[in-house]
Design an enzyme around this catalytic site. Structure first.
Site, mmCIF file in Angstrom:
data_model
loop_
_atom_site.group_PDB
_atom_site.id
_atom_site.type_symbol
_atom_site.label_atom_id
_atom_site.label_comp_id
_atom_site.label_asym_id
_atom_site.label_seq_id
_atom_site.Cartn_x
_atom_site.Cartn_y
_atom_site.Cartn_z
ATOM 1 N N TYR A 61 0.861 -1.183 0.000
ATOM 2 C CA TYR A 61 0.000 0.000 0.000
ATOM 3 C C TYR A 61 0.903 1.240 0.000
ATOM 4 C CZ TYR A 61 -4.001 -2.963 1.324
ATOM 5 O OH TYR A 61 -4.993 -3.916 1.364
ATOM 6 N N PHE A 210 -14.123 -4.332 1.281
ATOM 7 C CA PHE A 210 -15.119 -3.811 0.331
ATOM 8 C C PHE A 210 -16.534 -3.880 0.918
ATOM 9 C CE2 PHE A 210 -12.193 -5.293 -3.390
ATOM 10 C CZ PHE A 210 -11.410 -4.172 -3.239
ATOM 11 N N GLY A 214 -18.235 -2.170 -1.924
ATOM 12 C CA GLY A 214 -19.031 -3.122 -2.686
ATOM 13 C C GLY A 214 -18.481 -3.317 -4.085
HETATM 14 N N1 LIG Z 1 -6.992 -8.688 1.289
HETATM 15 C C1 LIG Z 1 -7.271 -7.992 0.216
HETATM 16 O O1 LIG Z 1 -7.136 -8.461 -0.909
HETATM 17 C C2 LIG Z 1 -7.787 -6.588 0.364
HETATM 18 C C3 LIG Z 1 -8.288 -5.920 -0.773
HETATM 19 C C4 LIG Z 1 -8.778 -4.630 -0.593
HETATM 20 C C5 LIG Z 1 -8.759 -4.040 0.653
HETATM 21 N N2 LIG Z 1 -8.258 -4.700 1.726
HETATM 22 C C6 LIG Z 1 -8.243 -4.071 3.075
HETATM 23 O O2 LIG Z 1 -9.581 -3.846 3.456
HETATM 24 C C7 LIG Z 1 -9.772 -2.464 3.796
HETATM 25 C C8 LIG Z 1 -11.180 -2.062 3.404
HETATM 26 O O3 LIG Z 1 -11.313 -2.069 2.003
HETATM 27 P P1 LIG Z 1 -11.460 -0.728 1.167
HETATM 28 O O4 LIG Z 1 -10.794 0.380 1.888
HETATM 29 O O5 LIG Z 1 -11.023 -1.025 -0.205
HETATM 30 O O6 LIG Z 1 -13.020 -0.584 1.030
HETATM 31 P P2 LIG Z 1 -14.231 -0.148 2.007
HETATM 32 O O7 LIG Z 1 -13.805 -0.034 3.412
HETATM 33 O O8 LIG Z 1 -15.353 -1.029 1.662
HETATM 34 O O9 LIG Z 1 -14.584 1.284 1.412
HETATM 35 C C9 LIG Z 1 -13.648 2.280 1.272
HETATM 36 C C10 LIG Z 1 -14.209 3.255 0.276
HETATM 37 O O10 LIG Z 1 -15.393 3.846 0.800
HETATM 38 C C11 LIG Z 1 -15.171 5.213 1.137
HETATM 39 N N3 LIG Z 1 -15.694 5.396 2.503
HETATM 40 C C12 LIG Z 1 -15.196 4.914 3.670
HETATM 41 N N4 LIG Z 1 -15.976 5.276 4.710
HETATM 42 C C13 LIG Z 1 -17.011 5.983 4.174
HETATM 43 C C14 LIG Z 1 -18.127 6.630 4.728
HETATM 44 N N5 LIG Z 1 -18.384 6.624 6.046
HETATM 45 N N6 LIG Z 1 -18.977 7.286 3.881
HETATM 46 C C15 LIG Z 1 -18.753 7.307 2.552
HETATM 47 N N7 LIG Z 1 -17.699 6.718 1.959
HETATM 48 C C16 LIG Z 1 -16.815 6.054 2.774
HETATM 49 C C17 LIG Z 1 -13.688 5.431 1.048
HETATM 50 O O11 LIG Z 1 -13.382 6.732 0.556
HETATM 51 P P3 LIG Z 1 -12.798 7.887 1.550
HETATM 52 O O12 LIG Z 1 -11.344 7.615 1.717
HETATM 53 O O13 LIG Z 1 -13.102 9.116 0.782
HETATM 54 O O14 LIG Z 1 -13.577 7.786 2.825
HETATM 55 C C18 LIG Z 1 -13.286 4.403 -0.003
HETATM 56 O O15 LIG Z 1 -13.580 4.872 -1.302
HETATM 57 C C19 LIG Z 1 -8.673 -1.746 3.010
HETATM 58 O O16 LIG Z 1 -8.432 -0.462 3.530
HETATM 59 C C20 LIG Z 1 -7.534 -2.721 3.134
HETATM 60 O O17 LIG Z 1 -6.881 -2.559 4.384
HETATM 61 C C21 LIG Z 1 -7.789 -5.979 1.606
#
Ligand SMILES: NC(=O)c1ccc[n+]([C@@H]2O[C@H](COP(=O)([O-])OP(=O)(O)OC[C@H]3O[C@@H](n4cnc5c(N)ncnc54)[C@H](OP(=O)(O)O)[C@@H]3O)[C@@H](O)[C@H]2O)c1
Length: 292
Positions: A61, A210, A214
């Site tokens: 990251y 996600f 989503g």
């Molecule tokens: N193992 C794997 O393959 C893998 C893959 C992907 C991710 N991950 C891990 O899982 C974590 C979560 O996944 P993710 O960050 O991709 O997705 P997520 O938590 O489902 O969503 C993050 C997205 O939603 C927005 N967001 C977050 N809180 C919000 C809120 N309260 N209101 C509106 N929008 C909001 C964020 O933008 P803003 O920054 O603008 O809030 C970002 O665009 C990652 O940070 C990472 O550590 C692991």
């Protein structure tokens, strides 16, 4: 924090954690805008103030100027005793950002890279992040190598990520697995739900990513929200993201959320979602698009 706790092996953490992928901006994944260093540090410190004690990260990251691990180190070390940092290995990016995948022998170097960047002498949880090309294939060689690093004391607990039920079973035959980190949220398929429930039966934490984004996946949450999610959100005076997190957490006591954000306001909302309770009727209304 008004949420309950769950176990990651012998570690107890609050069910609302934090995902560090968004701290560097989404440019690493071909979308979004670069993040601001001070803002990302503020988000990390505020998360811990709010009770977050489980942070998910990875050495891959990083964007041209920011690395999630180094931001975590800068913001939070010396670390609180109860802070659990989970990372993942197998994928990697070279200094130019190009992706490559480690051989079993190269996993040690990836673990050590995380140790250096985070400033730790062991890693609490390391997930073996399975590449799409191995979907359904054997992970025994890589997981066996990671189990060796656990035996050597570099890692406390092991998990698997983007795993199938068969790969989980294969890993568990080699060494204990404390968590499965897979994509999951409203709209999850029947197969994805089955694996979530299987983890509960086995006493393994399920850590969805996600859950907010989503189908937007790496590109992030879309502005178009499903009318049922909006209706439930309105009824609670909550945001759609909070409803998505609450729905996911209510799938089982073994589910741990790691919402990712670089936005301080979103962080506050996400932590508050731990206190949001949806009724049985609302949970059923949100069983959207279940497919086999
Ligand atoms: N193992 C794997 O393959 C893998 C893959 C992907 C991710 N991950 C891990 O899982 C974590 C979560 O996944 P993710 O960050 O991709 O997705 P997520 O938590 O489902 O969503 C993050 C997205 O939603 C927005 N967001 C977050 N809180 C919000 C809120 N309260 N209101 C509106 N929008 C909001 C964020 O933008 P803003 O920054 O603008 O809030 C970002 O665009 C990652 O940070 C990472 O550590 C692991």
């Amino acid at each position: 924090m008004s949420t309950s706790t769950a176990e990651l092996g012998d570690l107890t953490v609050n069910r609302i954690g934090f995902g560090a992928m968004r701290l560097t901006g989404n440019v690493a994944f071909g979308a979004g805008v670069p993040a601001d260093r001070d803002r990302s540090i503020t988000v990390l410190r505020r998360a811990v103030e709010l009770g977050v004690d489980h942070i998910d990260t990875a050495a891959f990251y990083f964007s041209p100027r920011l690395s999630a691990n180094e931001l975590i180190n800068r913001a939070l070390s010396p670390y609180p005793d109860d802070l659990v940092i989970a990372t993942k290995v197998w994928p990697a990016r070279d200094p130019s950002g190009a992706w490559w995948w480690a051989t079993p022998e190269q996993l040690r170097g990836q673990v050590e890279e995380n140790l250096r960047q985070l400033g730790r002498d062991h890693l609490d949880v390391v997930n073996l992040r399975i590449p799409p090309s191995r979907r359904g294939g054997s992970i025994a060689e890589h997981f066996g190598a990671l189990a060796g690093l656990r035996d050597a004391g570099l890692i406390r607990h092991l998990g698997v990520s983007n795993a199938t039920a068969e790969q989980l079973a294969e890993a568990r035959a080699i060494a204990p697995v404390v968590c499965v980190q897979n994509p999951f949220g409203i709209g999850a398929t029947a197969g994805e739900r089955e694996l979530l429930h299987r983890c509960g039966e086995l006493g393994i934490a399920f850590v969805p990513f996600f859950a907010i984004a989503g189908a937007g996946r790496e590109a992030g949450a879309t502005s178009e929200e499903h009318p049922e999610v909006l209706a439930v959100a309105r009824a609670h005076g909550a945001s759609a993201a909070q409803v998505r997190l609450a729905w996911t957490l209510q799938q089982g006591d073994h589910v741990l959320a790691i919402p990712g954000t670089g936005n301080p306001r979103h962080l506050e909302e996400n932590v508050a979602a731990g206190g949001l309770r949806l009724s049985g009727d609302e949970m059923a209304r949100l069983n959207l698009g279940i497919s086999p």
